[in-house]
Write an enzyme that holds these catalytic residues in place. Sequence first.
Site, mmCIF file in Angstrom:
data_model
loop_
_atom_site.group_PDB
_atom_site.id
_atom_site.type_symbol
_atom_site.label_atom_id
_atom_site.label_comp_id
_atom_site.label_asym_id
_atom_site.label_seq_id
_atom_site.Cartn_x
_atom_site.Cartn_y
_atom_site.Cartn_z
ATOM 1 N N GLY A 38 0.710 -1.169 0.028
ATOM 2 C CA GLY A 38 -0.074 0.034 0.038
ATOM 3 C C GLY A 38 0.777 1.461 -0.204
ATOM 4 N N PHE A 39 0.069 2.302 -0.019
ATOM 5 C CA PHE A 39 0.843 3.657 -0.055
ATOM 6 C C PHE A 39 1.836 4.067 1.111
ATOM 7 C CE2 PHE A 39 0.272 8.245 1.396
ATOM 8 C CZ PHE A 39 1.286 8.894 0.148
ATOM 9 N N ASP A 66 0.941 -8.753 1.753
ATOM 10 C CA ASP A 66 -0.221 -8.103 1.318
ATOM 11 C C ASP A 66 -1.078 -9.106 0.465
ATOM 12 O OD1 ASP A 66 -1.575 -6.155 -0.404
ATOM 13 O OD2 ASP A 66 -0.367 -4.804 0.415
ATOM 14 N N TYR A 180 -15.272 1.028 8.387
ATOM 15 C CA TYR A 180 -14.003 1.503 8.480
ATOM 16 C C TYR A 180 -13.804 2.084 9.838
ATOM 17 C CZ TYR A 180 -9.777 4.013 7.518
ATOM 18 O OH TYR A 180 -8.463 4.556 7.670
#
Length: 355
Positions: A38-39, A66, A180
Amino acid sequence: MISSDLILDSDLDDIIDGLPREVESLAGKRILIAGGAGFLGRYFLAVFKRLNVEVLASPCKLLILDNFRVADKALVGDIGKWGELLHADICRDELPEGPFDWVIHAAGIASPFYYRAYPLETLEVATLGTERLLRAAQAANARFIYFSSSEIYGDPDPAHVPTKESYRGNVSTLGPRACYDEGKRVGETYCYIFHDYFGVHTNIIRPFNVYGPGMQRTDYRVMPNFAAQIAADKPLMIYGDGRQTRTFCYVADAMIGFMRVLLKGVPGETYNIGNPNPEVSMNELADAFERVSPVPVRTKITEYPDSYPADEPMRRCPDIRKAELQLGFEPKIGLDAGVNRFLTWAIPRYQSELG
């Protein structure tokens, strides 16, 4: 060049320069990074690689996990001789055994576009995935870093903006954001339990709107959205009335904060990592893009798209005094400078993707 073209070498220079002397303690250590494609995971990988080449007396070893649900494996690039990349789902697959010295839990689905599409997966990675990684850290006697979110504060009462870590939040358990928000809150509770009851050294990080090179055009959050619209010669689309406010932290500053938590975090403590200045409306953010854009910029107010979850908080701004006092964290890159760095990277890349 150590980094891929997703990460600016000048940003890596700033990050390495901003790390405390405790960074030398990483020599010879073993680090597991969940969500490593991811980022933020890619930035951790780039930082550790640079440290291995230029700073550490002996290299640290990296194990990257991941499942590539929302990340592209091709973006990870060359891990180097110090690392291993595994395609693994932390909620279901068997996790690697230690020894580990740190477990960094950066796995998650943070973009509203994607957590709207994957609500159960978003909830699971923050809850079940967190518990499983904490058990791995417990078994290895490793320190545990959990990436929570400023979203756990919900839409804070104005009396609590800027928002301290002690604020308990104003969050709904029902609705499209709950998978979330509530997932991250439960993940924090797991960290509390494993620290308080089982003695695991845990630290919780609540990032506030981190942005910079490496954000993908299809992330669909405001920073890449604005950059993609400039790249496509389209107006900046501002949802709602544009008066909702945020603060934004450039990724080089944020990574210094994250690494300082990893190296100096007080056991069991939670830290806001962000830049409290300036707090800007979306209209003012568009003005910042217009100031630094190399091409003319237009704006357009529009309705929220159907894919965007309702109940957007009106304000979000961190109180970072705890991180300042305990960690020596001090963001230095202002909004215009950060947006300029981001656009310098993003416009040509997004234009090439758009053809």
